[in-house]
Design an enzyme around this catalytic site. Structure first.
Site, short mmCIF file in Angstrom:
data_model
loop_
_atom_site.label_atom_id
_atom_site.label_comp_id
_atom_site.label_asym_id
_atom_site.label_seq_id
_atom_site.Cartn_x
_atom_site.Cartn_y
_atom_site.Cartn_z
N TYR A 151 25.30 96.99 -20.45
CA TYR A 151 26.33 97.63 -21.28
C TYR A 151 27.13 98.63 -20.46
CZ TYR A 151 28.12 100.17 -25.42
OH TYR A 151 28.91 100.76 -26.37
N SER A 184 33.26 103.77 -23.82
CA SER A 184 31.96 104.32 -24.22
C SER A 184 31.59 105.50 -23.33
CB SER A 184 30.90 103.22 -24.07
OG SER A 184 29.59 103.77 -24.01
P1 NAP Z 1 28.69 97.18 -34.51
O1 NAP Z 1 28.47 98.00 -35.74
O2 NAP Z 1 27.55 96.49 -33.86
O3 NAP Z 1 29.88 96.12 -34.78
C1 NAP Z 1 30.21 95.26 -33.75
C2 NAP Z 1 31.29 94.33 -34.26
O4 NAP Z 1 31.62 93.43 -33.20
C3 NAP Z 1 30.84 93.49 -35.45
O5 NAP Z 1 31.92 93.36 -36.36
C4 NAP Z 1 30.56 92.13 -34.81
O6 NAP Z 1 30.85 91.07 -35.69
C5 NAP Z 1 31.59 92.11 -33.69
N1 NAP Z 1 31.25 91.17 -32.61
C6 NAP Z 1 30.22 91.23 -31.76
N2 NAP Z 1 30.29 90.21 -30.89
C7 NAP Z 1 31.40 89.50 -31.21
C8 NAP Z 1 32.01 88.33 -30.67
N3 NAP Z 1 31.47 87.66 -29.63
N4 NAP Z 1 33.14 87.87 -31.25
C9 NAP Z 1 33.68 88.51 -32.31
N5 NAP Z 1 33.15 89.63 -32.87
C10 NAP Z 1 32.02 90.10 -32.31
O7 NAP Z 1 29.30 98.12 -33.37
P2 NAP Z 1 30.03 99.54 -33.46
O8 NAP Z 1 29.04 100.63 -33.32
O9 NAP Z 1 30.98 99.54 -34.61
O10 NAP Z 1 30.84 99.47 -32.09
C11 NAP Z 1 32.11 98.89 -32.02
C12 NAP Z 1 32.57 99.05 -30.58
O11 NAP Z 1 32.46 100.43 -30.21
C13 NAP Z 1 31.72 98.28 -29.58
O12 NAP Z 1 32.55 97.84 -28.53
C14 NAP Z 1 30.76 99.35 -29.05
O13 NAP Z 1 30.30 99.04 -27.74
C15 NAP Z 1 31.66 100.54 -29.03
N6 NAP Z 1 31.01 101.85 -29.07
C16 NAP Z 1 30.11 102.15 -30.04
C17 NAP Z 1 29.58 103.44 -30.06
C18 NAP Z 1 28.58 103.87 -31.09
O14 NAP Z 1 27.94 104.93 -30.88
N7 NAP Z 1 28.40 103.16 -32.18
C19 NAP Z 1 29.96 104.38 -29.11
C20 NAP Z 1 30.86 104.00 -28.12
C21 NAP Z 1 31.39 102.74 -28.11
P3 NAP Z 1 29.65 90.07 -36.17
O15 NAP Z 1 28.67 90.94 -36.88
O16 NAP Z 1 30.28 89.08 -37.03
O17 NAP Z 1 29.05 89.52 -34.92
C1 GCO Z 2 22.94 103.76 -26.34
C2 GCO Z 2 24.06 103.77 -27.36
C3 GCO Z 2 25.38 104.05 -26.66
C4 GCO Z 2 26.47 104.08 -27.69
C5 GCO Z 2 27.79 104.35 -27.08
C6 GCO Z 2 27.88 105.72 -26.50
O1 GCO Z 2 22.03 102.94 -26.48
O2 GCO Z 2 23.01 104.62 -25.45
O3 GCO Z 2 24.12 102.55 -28.06
O4 GCO Z 2 25.62 103.09 -25.70
O5 GCO Z 2 26.56 102.85 -28.33
O6 GCO Z 2 28.22 103.37 -26.23
O7 GCO Z 2 29.22 105.98 -26.19
#
Ligand code: NAP
Ligand code: GCO
Length: 265
Positions: free
Chosen positions: A159, A146
């Site tokens: 986080y 992230s």
């Molecule tokens: P999201 O839309 O909230 O999806 C998260 C996924 O993780 C869902 O499928 C959820 O399944 C699953 N999950 C959560 N807790 C779990 C557990 N204990 N066991 C199994 N599955 C679990 O998140 P996203 O935005 O796609 O992010 C995916 C990854 O990228 C995360 O690690 C997040 O920190 C990272 N990330 C996101 C962003 C961003 O801007 N969106 C940026 C950087 C990094 P259920 O719904 O069934 O719980």
């Molecule tokens: C926040 C956002 C970020 C993104 C991501 C950025 O609240 O700042 O959720 O944490 O999810 O991780 O890379």
């Protein structure tokens, strides 16, 4: 042929939390490169919806209900995959949550829950797949890091601590298991439009954009939020032979945020 290095034909890819969002997009990409997809999530309804969504895209993905923080569930899931589908060649530790609470108001239990899912679970998942990768003589582990692996901001202490730790876990797995031809790298999405960031993009009651929405667009040279599709090419690279000499690296897919001071408003 050079491009054959990007093929995942014959490989089994396990993407955690790939019912929707970034995980779903990365699973699609790995499938398009030839991998057999396995995924998990916690919620039965999400699992059923995801299975349907994969099928609609012609992807024969096998889904498991598995909470990645529960080692016995993880061991059972990986054992079933190895028995019924094949050894996991590619693990993408994607499952993750965030809680946005000012640190001094956050309960220790809330902090622990975020760290449990975002840091301890990738450890549990990697521990479950590495032994078979060692026997097979190769493996790819991709941890979804992230911007908060590098930067802090208000309300995301748990986080950021977890994602910072995940960067170092990535380096340590690379250090400890690189000798077995296992490459462990991170992929660091910037700000991506998914359910996780929906609260940061919500249109205000007066119809104006969320202040954070405007802030991110001003902090991103690409002047846009990322989409899950922006992660598809990078994850194929990290999952394929094309990255066999890349280890312990975090590939940021952020539109340039980490390189930019931000536009003067
Ligand atoms: P999201 O839309 O909230 O999806 C998260 C996924 O993780 C869902 O499928 C959820 O399944 C699953 N999950 C959560 N807790 C779990 C557990 N204990 N066991 C199994 N599955 C679990 O998140 P996203 O935005 O796609 O992010 C995916 C990854 O990228 C995360 O690690 C997040 O920190 C990272 N990330 C996101 C962003 C961003 O801007 N969106 C940026 C950087 C990094 P259920 O719904 O069934 O719980
Ligand atoms: C926040 C956002 C970020 C993104 C991501 C950025 O609240 O700042 O959720 O944490 O999810 O991780 O890379």
């Amino acid at each position: 042929m050079m491009m054959d290095q990007f093929s995942l034909q014959g490989k089994v890819a396990l993407v955690t939390g790939a019912a929707y969002g970034i995980g779903f997009a990365m699973a699609q990409a790995l499938s398009q490169a030839g991998a057999r997809i396995v995924f998990n999530c916690r919620n039965e309804e999400h699992l059923e919806q995801a299975q349907k969504a994969y099928q609609e895209r012609g992807i024969d993905a096998r889904g498991f209900l598995c909470d990645v923080t529960e080692e016995d569930q993880v061991q059972h899931m990986v054992g079933t995959i190895e028995k019924e589908i094949g050894i996991v060649d590619i693990l993408v530790n994607n499952a993750g949550i965030i809680k946005r609470i000012p640190m001094i108001q956050m309960k220790a239990e809330e902090f622990r829950q975020v760290v449990d899912i975002d840091l301890t679970a990738p450890f549990i998942m990697a521990k479950a797949v590495i032994p078979a990768m060692m026997r097979k003589g190769h493996g790819k582990i991709i941890n979804v890091c992230s911007m908060m692996s590098e930067l802090g901001r208000e309300t995301v202490s748990a986080y950021a601590a977890a994602k910072g730790g995940l960067k170092m876990l990535t380096k340590n797995i690379a250090a400890e298991y690189g000798v077995y031809n296992i490459q462990c790298n991170g992929i660091g999405p910037g700000y991506i439009a998914t359910p996780q960031t929906a609260p940061l993009r919500a249109v205000q009651q007066d119809g104006t954009p969320h202040p954070f929405d405007r802030f991110i667009i001003g902090r991103t040279p690409a002047a846009r939020w990322g989409t899950p599709d922006d992660l598809m090419g990078p994850v194929i690279f990290l999952a394929s032979d094309a990255s066999n000499f890349v280890n312990g690296h975090v590939l940021y897919v952020d539109g340039g945020i980490l390189a930019y001071l931000g536009k003067q408003s």
